[in-house]
Structures are given as C-alpha cells and as structure tokens.
Design a protein around this motif. Structure first.
Motif: not given
Ligand code: GCU
Length: 128
Positions: A19, A21-22, A30, A32-33, A35, A63, A67, A90, A121
C-alpha cells in the motif's frame, strides 16, 4: 558502501498487501500485514562475508498496541517477539535495530507477525 536497503514492497509477502496511502515511506510503498499471527515479509539479502550484521527495520504503527514480530534468519529465530511499539500515527515512521548473524552470500530474513494484531506497516530493511 553504506547500508544496503531492501524495500518491503519488493520482498516475498505472505498475508499482506503493498500500500502507499500513508506518507513518509521510502520506495514505492510499504507492506500492510494482515491482522493475524503468522503474516510475514521475507527478504533475500546478500552479505559479502559471514558474521554479525546490523539489521534495521523501518516501520509505522498507528495503533496504541505493540505489533511484535519474530525475526528469522535462514530459518533460525534471531529475535523472538521483537517489539514494534506504537509510533503515534501511520505516517510516523521509525526504526528498530537488531544484530543478526549472516552467511556469506544469499540469506533469507523473515519478519513474521507474532500476535493477532499482525505486523506494523513495514517500509524497508537495511543491513549495515
Ligand atoms: C489501518 C491502516 C493500515 C494498517 C491497519 C492495521 O487500516 O490504514 O495501514 O495496516 O490499520 O491496523 O494494521
């Protein structure tokens, strides 16, 4: 030469998505694992010689929970439940460093989510 960078979006991904988007990532994006525990990114890296190397992982965790990830090198656990603490947003990226033992030539480095939240991420790893 300086540290070698390996982008997460170019690595082998199991249960995750590339992704972008951040903001603040390097390269094209990057990972995005997903969840869940066990989602992973696996890098194939090259080392000029056998021995210890500094592995730096660049990540974001927007968050309020850790993680943690298991870092495996050539199939052997190198760092269990390495903490990837919250970064506040993020779009706030930081690094986590661990020493690993590499073989001369090709090595696999896997960063696998250790808990049900999945991984952070992940932007890239660097070896120096
Ligand atoms: C949000 C965020 C993702 C992140 C995800 C997560 O959806 O936009 O980038 O990966 O949370 O909690 O893992």
């Amino acid at each position: 030469p300086g540290p070698a960078d390996y982008q997460a979006e170019d690595a082998a991904i199991s249960q995750g998505a590339v992704e972008s988007n951040h903001a603040g990532f390097t390269g094209a994006g990057f990972v995005n694992y997903d969840n869940l525990a066990g989602s992973y990114v696996e890098f194939t890296v090259n080392a000029a010689k056998a021995g210890p190397a500094t592995l730096t992982l660049r990540y974001a965790n927007g968050t309020t929970s850790g993680r943690p990830m298991d870092i495996t090198v050539n199939g052997t656990l190198a760092a269990g439940e390495l903490a990837f603490d919250p970064t506040g947003a993020w779009t706030t990226w930081t690094t986590r460093t661990v020493t690993v033992q590499l073989n001369a030539g090709a090595n696999t480095i896997r960063a696998a989510a250790a808990t049900a939240g999945g991984g952070p991420n992940l932007d890239r790893i660097s070896l120096g």
